[in-house]
Design an enzyme around this catalytic site. Sequence first.
Site, PDB file in Angstrom:
ATOM      1  N   ALA A  63     -34.561  -3.470 -23.259  1.00 32.14           N
ATOM      2  CA  ALA A  63     -35.595  -4.297 -22.635  1.00 32.14           C
ATOM      3  C   ALA A  63     -36.637  -4.642 -23.689  1.00 32.14           C
ATOM      4  O   ALA A  63     -36.724  -3.984 -24.725  1.00 32.14           O
ATOM      5  CB  ALA A  63     -36.246  -3.526 -21.499  1.00 32.14           C
ATOM      6  N   GLY A 102     -31.513  -0.841 -22.320  1.00 33.60           N
ATOM      7  CA  GLY A 102     -30.967  -1.855 -21.413  1.00 33.60           C
ATOM      8  C   GLY A 102     -29.757  -2.541 -21.987  1.00 33.60           C
ATOM      9  O   GLY A 102     -28.912  -3.059 -21.252  1.00 33.60           O
ATOM     10  N   GLU A 105     -26.962  -0.358 -21.046  1.00 32.38           N
ATOM     11  CA  GLU A 105     -26.816  -0.462 -19.581  1.00 32.38           C
ATOM     12  C   GLU A 105     -26.086  -1.761 -19.223  1.00 32.38           C
ATOM     13  O   GLU A 105     -25.260  -1.794 -18.322  1.00 32.38           O
ATOM     14  CB  GLU A 105     -28.182  -0.376 -18.911  1.00 32.38           C
ATOM     15  CG  GLU A 105     -28.774   1.032 -19.019  1.00 32.38           C
ATOM     16  CD  GLU A 105     -30.202   1.118 -18.512  1.00 32.38           C
ATOM     17  OE1 GLU A 105     -31.055   0.355 -19.013  1.00 32.38           O
ATOM     18  OE2 GLU A 105     -30.475   1.942 -17.627  1.00 32.38           O
ATOM     19  N   GLU A 125     -34.687   5.756 -24.221  1.00 34.69           N
ATOM     20  CA  GLU A 125     -35.901   5.549 -23.437  1.00 34.69           C
ATOM     21  C   GLU A 125     -36.864   6.743 -23.446  1.00 34.69           C
ATOM     22  O   GLU A 125     -38.082   6.562 -23.412  1.00 34.69           O
ATOM     23  CB  GLU A 125     -35.546   5.200 -21.991  1.00 34.69           C
ATOM     24  CG  GLU A 125     -35.014   3.778 -21.799  1.00 34.69           C
ATOM     25  CD  GLU A 125     -33.517   3.664 -22.015  1.00 34.69           C
ATOM     26  OE1 GLU A 125     -32.914   4.560 -22.620  1.00 34.69           O
ATOM     27  OE2 GLU A 125     -32.932   2.647 -21.585  1.00 34.69           O
TER      28      GLU A 125
END
Length: 685
Positions: A63, A102, A105, A125
């Site tokens: 992200a 992300g 992911e 993270e």
Amino acid sequence: MSRLAACTIHDGVAVVTIDNPPVNALGARLRGDLFAVLSEVVASPEVAAIVLTGSGRNFVAGADISEIGRPPVEPTVTSIIELIEDCERPTIAAINGNALGGGLELAMACHYRVATPEARLGLPEVRLGLLPGAGGTQRLPRLVGAAAALDMIVTGSEIGARKASGIGLVDALSEGDLMREAIALAQARAAENGSHVAVRYREDKIAAAKRDLAGFEAHRDALLSKRRGLRAPQLAALSVGNALTLPFDDALAAERGFFLELASSDESKALRHLFFAEREAAKLDGVTKEAARAVRRVGIVGAGTMGRGIAMAFLNAGMPVALAETDEEALAKAIEAISASYAALVRRGSLSEEEASARRGNLSGSVSYDMFADCDLVIEAVFEDMALKKTIFAALAAATPAGTILATNTSWLDVNEIAAATDRPQDVLGLHFFSPAHVMKLLEIVRGERTSPAALATALKLARRIGKVPVVVGVGYGFVGNRMLAARNAELERLMLEGAMPTQIDRAFRDFGWPMGPFEMTDLAGLDVGWRNRRAHGKTAPVADALCEMGRFGQKTGRGFHLYPDGSRKGVPDPEVEKLIRTMAEEAGIAPRAVSFAEILERTHYPMVNAGAQVVEEGIARRAADIDVVWVNGYGFPAWKGGPMFWARKEGLSRIERFLARQFEATGSEHFRPSPMLPLLAASD
Ligand code: T1G
């Protein structure tokens, strides 16, 4: 405006390429473009399969960290993941580089993953005080098993593609043309006409973990025991555990809740601040990466503790090192010590014999500076004597061609004065390593008045190459770190005489989050180091000086501020020291009293912040955030507090200023004189 995601069709296979330099971070614009492109692809009946890949060296770096903590903007990462996962045609992630957070992911939303051997995969993270917020804690255990998922998510460590392939995270490695192989796999999967099971529905590894819940819990507790007090690892582990006990969508909802809690936490705000601060600290106006010169071989003058550590920092990065000492015996002893360090690592299994041999083979030594003639950088690491350093630099300038960078490892002295001893001050700067030099991440790059942009660019590039976090600082007594360290420690003697014993002060620091207290640190470094420094500058520290007079130099003598029985490295309170302090207090007419942890922290940390404000005011640090990077990476300031200046804002700059003013009024001590820059730090970066 061109889209940040594009699609090309290859015999029925839709290849969607993400192109959002520099790292393909999933910012709002990219998410919008990617969602739009994928929606078109999924809606197209001609598309038999989908390949998702990134441009450049990154698949997707996660992200956009700068957006975290703000209200979510649709489409979210989760919306994109759902769009991919609901597609019944085969989906393949062609992992061309870093697939982090992300990004991984996103890759796990696909049915299959193909990666280049150089690709790195991880869910880092927790290093930002977060946990994976787009299903990572639920999909990763379904691919690699609960234990491996715990390791990756709770530690935030990344793994290479080969290891990822071995644990089931990657289905195939592409040693050749990644895109050709990914498209071929997509076509093969499409031709099977079979069902392609989305990761969320794969339960075999979850079932295996359920059969050994005790083992899972023991593994979890062992990981968390090393991360006490940090919220993110706790919640990350809890969320992985939910994969074993809750239905997928319930566990996903819980993960989202944990993510939102952490995203608004002080811990995460501090760590996200440091993420960008570290990168800003390495940027200099007028200094471009392209100006950096090649550094093929490094020379080091002085093979004491620092010289050896610095040599290992470069050897560990695979760089040839030429080490100079004053006599053959000292040189031989230093080379033997370095070899012994590598041998110990081999014995411990943390270094292969082959790598140890390569590093030893990269080390050469001489008592002559002639060997520096083909070095692109020479670092002086002798003891802090200005006359000696000037003599060495004059000799180095004569022994090396113009353009060879001459660096001093001094931690206090004036780099401009050292540069003036040469005929090319533009090649001179400071490279201040922190002991142990091959371990501590911080490298203070001291910019002299005449240091050239090329020299600075070279030092910055080299810092990253050897895994250091560089901060460019100006010339000033103690530069940034040591200047503020002096301020942080200025009240320690007085606090002891007033009744706060060394053990209590150390415990106050540890409770704050420091890895150890100031007296434990002094006992480790050796009281004699400070004693020699004080006497060289005509300064005194009554308690520390008295201990030195008694031969109590710290761990190396088994006694310092604390006692180290039987060579133990863990100090215990020493009644003899406490008696000495009380006697000195009585002689000074100071009535002992109870001193609170709060007062200990105010009287040490507030002057430290004040010194930081002075350093910014004097231009020795370009911004307060640079100071945070120095302290977290060079002195162990707790990263989850963001560094001293970030923490000070949270503590309250006006409160700090009022405290300092009161103390300055009462004592007249200079380290309490409030810097006029202090209130301006609120918005100084
Ligand atoms: N967001 C925003 N900017 C980023 C970024 C990111 N994720 N990663 C890098 N940058 C910027 C960085 O600030 C710098 O900017 C430039 O890119 C180059 O970075 C949903 C919520 C990928 C290994 O933690 O580890 O996903 O200085 O110098 O050395 O669950 O960047 O050029 O202006 O570091 O080649 C998780 C963080 C996010 C990975 C590349 N992901 N990035 O290293 O370049 S949270 C991460 C890195 C998340 C999900 C959660 C490294 C890198 P500028 P750089 P590099």
